[in-house]
Design a protein around this motif. Structure first.
Motif, PDB file in Angstrom:
ATOM      1  N   ALA A 135      -0.193  -7.009   3.821  1.00 50.04           N
ATOM      2  CA  ALA A 135      -0.200  -7.189   5.274  1.00 50.04           C
ATOM      3  C   ALA A 135      -0.862  -8.507   5.648  1.00 50.04           C
ATOM      4  CB  ALA A 135      -0.919  -6.023   5.949  1.00 50.04           C
ATOM      5  N   TYR A 176       1.601   7.154  -0.500  1.00 51.05           N
ATOM      6  CA  TYR A 176       0.443   6.566   0.155  1.00 51.05           C
ATOM      7  C   TYR A 176       0.824   6.051   1.544  1.00 51.05           C
ATOM      8  CZ  TYR A 176      -3.530   3.643   1.280  1.00 51.05           C
ATOM      9  OH  TYR A 176      -4.608   3.090   1.926  1.00 51.05           O
ATOM     10  N   LEU A 177       1.937   5.327   1.629  1.00 49.01           N
ATOM     11  CA  LEU A 177       2.357   4.740   2.893  1.00 49.01           C
ATOM     12  C   LEU A 177       2.783   5.793   3.914  1.00 49.01           C
ATOM     13  CD1 LEU A 177       4.242   1.615   1.545  1.00 49.01           C
ATOM     14  CD2 LEU A 177       2.050   1.665   2.772  1.00 49.01           C
ATOM     15  N   ARG A 178       3.288   6.931   3.454  1.00 48.77           N
ATOM     16  CA  ARG A 178       3.629   8.006   4.385  1.00 48.77           C
ATOM     17  C   ARG A 178       2.373   8.604   5.011  1.00 48.77           C
ATOM     18  NH1 ARG A 178       7.339   9.695   0.318  1.00 48.77           N
ATOM     19  NH2 ARG A 178       5.975  11.436  -0.201  1.00 48.77           N
ATOM     20  N   HIS A 207      -0.810   6.940   5.247  1.00 51.20           N
ATOM     21  CA  HIS A 207      -1.821   5.981   5.687  1.00 51.20           C
ATOM     22  C   HIS A 207      -1.181   4.868   6.510  1.00 51.20           C
ATOM     23  CE1 HIS A 207      -3.544   7.840   2.081  1.00 51.20           C
ATOM     24  NE2 HIS A 207      -4.711   7.655   2.673  1.00 51.20           N
ATOM     25  N   GLU A 208      -1.801   4.570   7.614  1.00 55.94           N
ATOM     26  CA  GLU A 208      -1.370   3.452   8.438  1.00 55.94           C
ATOM     27  C   GLU A 208      -2.035   2.184   7.908  1.00 55.94           C
ATOM     28  OE1 GLU A 208       0.655   1.445  11.336  1.00 55.94           O
ATOM     29  OE2 GLU A 208       0.783   3.599  10.987  1.00 55.94           O
ATOM     30  N   VAL A 209      -1.242   1.169   7.639  1.00 58.44           N
ATOM     31  CA  VAL A 209      -1.775  -0.123   7.201  1.00 58.44           C
ATOM     32  C   VAL A 209      -1.405  -1.126   8.287  1.00 58.44           C
ATOM     33  CG1 VAL A 209      -1.790  -1.893   5.411  1.00 58.44           C
ATOM     34  CG2 VAL A 209      -1.469   0.512   4.771  1.00 58.44           C
ATOM     35  N   GLU A 210      -2.418  -1.536   9.034  1.00 60.99           N
ATOM     36  CA  GLU A 210      -2.186  -2.409  10.178  1.00 60.99           C
ATOM     37  C   GLU A 210      -1.476  -3.697   9.767  1.00 60.99           C
ATOM     38  OE1 GLU A 210      -4.677  -4.650  13.701  1.00 60.99           O
ATOM     39  OE2 GLU A 210      -5.609  -2.955  12.664  1.00 60.99           O
ATOM     40  N   ARG A 257       4.644  -4.477   7.076  1.00 57.92           N
ATOM     41  CA  ARG A 257       6.064  -4.178   7.264  1.00 57.92           C
ATOM     42  C   ARG A 257       6.574  -3.501   5.993  1.00 57.92           C
ATOM     43  NH1 ARG A 257       6.175  -9.711   8.878  1.00 57.92           N
ATOM     44  NH2 ARG A 257       7.261 -10.080   6.941  1.00 57.92           N
ATOM     45  N   TRP A 307      11.884   0.562   4.045  1.00 60.34           N
ATOM     46  CA  TRP A 307      12.193   1.851   3.424  1.00 60.34           C
ATOM     47  C   TRP A 307      13.622   1.878   2.903  1.00 60.34           C
ATOM     48  CZ3 TRP A 307       8.274   4.690   2.148  1.00 60.34           C
ATOM     49  CH2 TRP A 307       7.122   4.739   2.938  1.00 60.34           C
ATOM     50  N   GLU A 313      13.526   6.539   7.098  1.00 61.25           N
ATOM     51  CA  GLU A 313      12.440   5.918   7.862  1.00 61.25           C
ATOM     52  C   GLU A 313      11.102   6.611   7.676  1.00 61.25           C
ATOM     53  OE1 GLU A 313      13.430   5.180  11.931  1.00 61.25           O
ATOM     54  OE2 GLU A 313      15.248   4.117  11.392  1.00 61.25           O
TER      55      GLU A 313
END
Length: 128
Positions: A70, A86-88, A90-93, A96, A99, A106
Motif C-alpha cells: 500500500a 488475510y485480506l478478507r 483485515h482492512e489495509v488502508e 488496491r 481479486w 469481489e
C-alpha cells in the motif's frame, strides 16, 4: 496465541523475491512476491516454519507485506490462499487488490465448481 520472546522483524528480500519474517536471527517464514507484466504485486505462496506455528507469524508477515504494498501504491494479486484469507479479514488502508486476476470474486472467494470455473489453487510445501 503467544508471541516469541525474541524480536520479530519483517523485511523485503529483493534477491529472493519475498518478504521474510525473522524471530531473532532465525528465519520464521516468508511470503513470495513477484511483479507481473502490468506491475501488480503477485503473492503466490506464503510459508511459516512449523517450529514457529501458533505464534501469529503468518498474519504479522502478510500484514507487513500488505502495508508495504500500500505504501508503494501497488495493486496486489492474492494467489496465495493465506494472503487472500488475510485480506478478507483485515482492512489495509490504501491497498488496491485485484481479486479478478487472482481468480476470485469481489469478496476474495474462489468460485465453486458449480459456477463452471476451475478454481484450482497453487499448492506446494507446507504453506500457512
Amino acid at each position: 496465541m503467544t508471541q516469541p520472546s525474541a524480536p520479530v522483524t519483517v523485511t523485503r528480500n529483493e534477491e529472493a523475491g519475498r518478504y521474510e519474517i525473522h524471530v531473532g536471527d532465525e528465519l520464521g517464514g516468508f511470503s513470495e512476491v513477484e511483479t507481473d507484466d502490468e506491475g501488480r504485486w503477485v503473492f503466490p505462496h506464503t510459508e511459516v516454519d512449523p517450529a514457529f506455528a501458533g505464534h501469529g507469524l503468518g498474519g504479522t508477515l502478510v500484514g507487513e507485506a500488505m502495508a508495504d504494498a500500500a505504501a508503494h501504491d501497488a495493486t496486489v494479486v492474492p494467489l496465495c490462499s493465506f494472503v487472500a484469507k488475510y485480506l478478507r479479514g483485515h482492512e489495509v488502508e490504501g491497498l488496491r487488490i485485484d481479486w479478478a486476476a487472482a481468480g476470485r470474486d469481489e469478496a476474495g472467494h474462489r468460485p465453486s465448481a458449480d459456477d463452471g470455473a476451475a478454481g484450482a489453487s497453487k499448492s506446494g510445501g507446507s504453506g500457512v
